[in-house]
Design a protein around this motif. Structure first.
Motif, short mmCIF file in Angstrom:
data_model
loop_
_atom_site.label_atom_id
_atom_site.label_comp_id
_atom_site.label_asym_id
_atom_site.label_seq_id
_atom_site.Cartn_x
_atom_site.Cartn_y
_atom_site.Cartn_z
N PHE A 196 -0.52 35.95 50.71
CA PHE A 196 -0.81 36.91 51.77
C PHE A 196 -1.55 38.10 51.18
CE2 PHE A 196 -0.09 40.61 54.36
CZ PHE A 196 -0.05 40.16 55.67
N SER A 197 -1.01 38.65 50.08
CA SER A 197 -1.61 39.85 49.47
C SER A 197 -3.05 39.61 49.08
CB SER A 197 -0.83 40.28 48.23
OG SER A 197 0.49 40.56 48.57
N LEU A 253 -1.49 34.11 58.01
CA LEU A 253 -0.81 35.32 58.47
C LEU A 253 -1.62 36.58 58.14
CD1 LEU A 253 2.92 34.53 57.69
CD2 LEU A 253 2.03 35.31 59.89
N ALA A 254 -2.23 36.60 56.94
CA ALA A 254 -3.03 37.78 56.55
C ALA A 254 -4.23 37.92 57.50
CB ALA A 254 -3.50 37.63 55.11
N ASP A 255 -4.89 36.80 57.78
CA ASP A 255 -6.00 36.80 58.74
C ASP A 255 -5.57 37.32 60.09
OD1 ASP A 255 -8.26 35.93 57.52
OD2 ASP A 255 -7.85 33.79 57.83
N PHE A 256 -4.46 36.80 60.55
CA PHE A 256 -3.94 37.15 61.86
C PHE A 256 -3.60 38.65 61.92
CE2 PHE A 256 -0.40 37.51 64.91
CZ PHE A 256 -1.03 37.00 66.03
N ALA A 263 -8.47 41.02 50.14
CA ALA A 263 -9.86 40.56 50.19
C ALA A 263 -10.50 40.96 51.52
CB ALA A 263 -9.92 39.05 50.02
N LEU A 264 -9.70 40.99 52.58
CA LEU A 264 -10.23 41.37 53.89
C LEU A 264 -10.46 42.88 53.99
CD1 LEU A 264 -7.95 39.15 56.17
CD2 LEU A 264 -10.42 38.92 55.87
N GLY A 265 -9.81 43.64 53.09
CA GLY A 265 -9.94 45.09 53.15
C GLY A 265 -8.64 45.81 53.44
N GLY A 266 -7.57 45.07 53.57
CA GLY A 266 -6.26 45.68 53.81
C GLY A 266 -5.63 46.19 52.52
N GLU A 267 -4.52 46.89 52.66
CA GLU A 267 -3.88 47.50 51.51
C GLU A 267 -2.41 47.07 51.49
OE1 GLU A 267 -3.38 52.08 50.00
OE2 GLU A 267 -4.40 51.74 51.90
N VAL A 268 -1.87 46.79 50.30
CA VAL A 268 -0.44 46.51 50.20
C VAL A 268 0.23 47.77 49.67
CG1 VAL A 268 1.32 45.09 49.07
CG2 VAL A 268 -0.81 44.04 49.84
N ASP A 321 2.31 26.96 51.09
CA ASP A 321 2.38 28.40 51.29
C ASP A 321 1.03 29.11 51.42
OD1 ASP A 321 5.07 28.13 51.27
OD2 ASP A 321 5.30 28.60 49.16
N PRO A 322 -0.01 28.71 50.63
CA PRO A 322 -1.28 29.41 50.79
C PRO A 322 -1.78 29.35 52.23
CG PRO A 322 -1.33 28.10 48.81
CD PRO A 322 -0.06 27.75 49.51
#
Lengths: 380, 289
Positions: free
Chosen positions: A185-186, A154-157, A191-196, A147-148
């Motif tokens: 994913f979260s 997917l998070a990168d993409f 870490a990339l700067g996105g928000e959940v 899963d990782p």
């Protein structure tokens, strides 16, 4: 007393009759009834076909192969009971399955104790092959990625390729697979700067997703991730979202991979992306797919592919360890597979984790009712 | 604000579906004092009948829908013949009839899985479209389900309270043996009740199939409906509908304000509290069944 003795003698005879077999016995933990029956329907047929082929050609390393398939209904308790039955009563040499991480995690300990190698097919939670402390289960293996990989790919993409920044989740909290992917994913996305912005939950076999969808939309998510282990959940959710007028970028996982998803909700999911270890649309499977559906009247699925991967791994283990190899000898080979050609791809196994090392993550998109490959990630 | 309103609308739509199912449970319970656990299988059977009538036989919807309802009734009769009649004639304890119903249900659902496969099937949109007010959506299907639930309740109430047949049913509900002595044919009556309940299951199957999908386990939603019927007071038609809306609105309110993960936990906690205060359900008769 004499009658009791007679019964005991008879039972002993029956039991020894069960175990005295010159065939290689392969147990299969399948799902052929219950809500997830679609998982096992194609894989059971694919395994039977392949075993018939092998036996017609003389078996594996000179020994005929025998399948013992049990239906687990996709339930953890049934799967554990079936694993015990395969090991204690049927005396199988090796086991293929289960498909779900929830069942594979408890079965790992059973495999270790009995020293019978188990090759999980699509159980992708990290804790299937290693325990909480990170120690490998010596007799537990798998042929899928973990899963990782798919969570962080997917998070990168989503972040880099699609430019999305606000993720919402609708997650089956009864499935370690779904919860695991959400977590991985979260972590990567943040870490990339996105928000959940929304983490909504449901339990297995839910049909009503409107309350969760409304909350995700109200939270202002620009991407909706549904890491469901079965295509049923996303098929129903996507239709309900369309009914609510919610138009959002969907992201999905290999649990979505079923052609029935496209027939059911392909229109609503147009443009959705998902990660998978393998795609039924890849040209190299065209010949197999055509022969399979001509013979059985149904499409093969990725579950059939992974089951054939597991069977191919068993084949190479017997050829390497000898046709009468015992559990520990087979496990030794399985833990050290290197550039071994299985059904879907070449595989090298990491001896420290028993995870396949070089499994690619394919990003597919739903376009006009079909899966289209858009990008391939090869994990480091 | 809009989100809260949307949740309320969804809650009503879910309540209408629970209601349609709950009324079916209440009907059988009101006569035979047992919960018809095989309602699930009747619903699924009718939904498959509709799917095959539309997609395989290519029938128009106005022919396919009555056929699906008939399929529900036929399955209801089949169950009455095979699983219930002999038990009833031998005055078997109600719990045995209940177990027989559960067994028949499991058997039929597994049979459907073997015959039809586990895949989801999509029905054509028989009730398409809807209305949008601001950002709140209301589907025509939701409104139709609500109207159907009310219409089914009204029709049943009328049959039970205003017709001779209804009188026979009610007399039997009160005392099955005395009613038989007064000339009510118990077997004919059972055919009628299980036929009616089959048609109701068929209606529910069509609505569940249209809203979600047709698959062997689509009937799992009946569990919630049964709980709604108990909440309303088993055997009370109005109670069943009230219980259905109460359960659905409680569920969606919790999902909206607390958390979707906590929805079932809190909704059923509320249910237990309601039953502690009203042990026979909201509209239930005093008699303890």
């Amino acid at each position: 007393m004499r009658r009791l003795l007679a019964v005991l003698v008879l039972m002993a005879g029956l039991l020894s009759g069960c175990s005295r077999s010159d065939n290689i016995r392969i147990g299969v933990l399948s799902i052929s009834s219950g809500p997830d029956a679609y998982v096992g329907q194609a894989s059971d047929l694919a395994l039977r076909d392949r075993v018939d082929e092998l036996n017609a050609a003389g078996g594996i390393a000179g020994r005929k192969v025998e399948l013992v398939i049990y239906d687990t209904r996709g339930e953890i308790t049934e799967a554990v009971a079936a694993a015990h039955r395969l090991i204690d009563q049927d005396r199988v040499d090796v086991i293929i399955g289960p498909s779900w991480s929830g069942a594979a995690i408890p079965i790992a300990a059973i495999a270790d104790e009995a020293q019978v190698p188990v090759i999980a097919t699509t159980a992708s939670n990290p804790l299937v092959t290693v325990d909480e402390a990170g120690a490998v289960h010596p007799f537990m293996f798998r042929v899928c990625f973990i899963d990782p990989y798919q969570g962080s790919a997917l998070a990168d993409f989503a972040y880099h390729e699609l430019g999305l920044r606000r993720a919402g989740f609708i997650t089956d909290i009864t499935s370690p697979y779904s919860v695991g992917i959400q977590q991985f994913f979260s972590e990567r996305f943040r870490a990339l700067g996105g928000e959940v912005v929304a983490e909504e939950a449901y339990q297995a076999n839910e049909t009503e997703f409107r309350p969760m969808l409304t909350k995700v939309a109200a939270a202002g998510a620009d991407v909706l991730m549904v890491p469901s282990a079965t295509y049923r959940d996303i098929a129903l959710a996507a239709r309900q979202a369309a009914g609510l007028g919610i138009n959002i970028q969907y992201l999905g996982v290999d649990g979505w991979m079923a052609d029935d998803l496209l027939a059911m909700s392909g229109a609503e999911l147009e443009g959705a992306y998902l990660a998978s270890g393998v795609s039924t649309e890849a040209p190299r499977f065209a010949e197999f797919n055509a022969a399979f559906s001509a013979k059985h009247g149904i499409q093969p699925s990725i579950y059939a592919y992974y089951a054939l991967d597991a069977l191919a791994a068993i084949e190479s283990a017997y050829y390497a360890a000898g046709s009468y190899a015992d559990g520990p000898a087979l496990a030794e080979v399985l833990a050290n597979l290197k550039d071994t050609e299985l059904f879907t791809s070449m595989v090298t196994v990491d001896p420290a984790t028993h995870n396949p090392l070089n499994k690619p993550v394919e990003i597919l998109q739903v376009r006009q009712g079909a899966w289209v490959l858009v990008k391939t990630y090869t994990p480091r | 604000m809009d989100a809260a309103l949307q949740q309320l609308v969804s809650g009503f739509s879910i309540g209408a579906l629970y209601g349609l199912l709950a009324v079916g449970y209440a009907l059988v319970y009101s006569v035979y004092r047992f919960t018809n656990w095989s309602f699930d299988a009747l619903l699924v059977g009718a939904a498959y009948a509709l799917w095959y009538a539309l997609n395989w036989a290519g029938l128009p919807w106005w022919l396919a829908v009555p056929l699906a309802l008939l399929a529900g009734a036929v399955l209801g009769w089949l169950l009455e013949f095979t699983a219930y009649r002999r038990l009833r004639e031998r005055s078997a304890p109600r719990v045995l009839v209940l177990i027989s119903a559960m067994g028949a249900n499991l058997m039929m659902i597994n049979l459907f899985t073997l015959i039809f496969g586990g895949a989801l099937r999509r029905l054509p949109e028989l009730v398409p479209g809807g209305w949008r007010i601001g950002s709140v959506s209301l589907g025509r299907l939701d409104v139709a389900t609500g109207l159907l639930a009310c219409a089914a309740l009204g029709a049943l109430a009328w049959v039970l309270r205003r017709t001779r047949v209804g009188m026979a049913i009610r007399a039997s509900a009160y005392d099955l043996e005395t009613a038989a002595l007064m000339g009510v044919d118990a077997n004919q009556l059972a055919m009628l009740v299980f036929g009616m309940s089959g048609v109701l299951a068929g209606l529910a199957g069509i609505m569940v199939g249209l809203r979600y999908a047709v698959y062997p386990y689509m009937g799992l939603v009946t569990l919630k409906a049964m709980i709604a019927a108990i909440l309303g007071g088993l055997g009370s038609l109005e109670g069943a509908l009230a219980g259905a809306f109460l359960l659905a609105l409680t569920e969606t309110l919790i999902a909206a304000t607390v958390s979707t993960a906590w929805r079932d936990l809190l909704a059923f906690a509320v249910l237990i509290v309601v039953l502690l205060v009203f042990p026979n359900g909201l509209f239930g008769a005093r008699e303890v069944a």
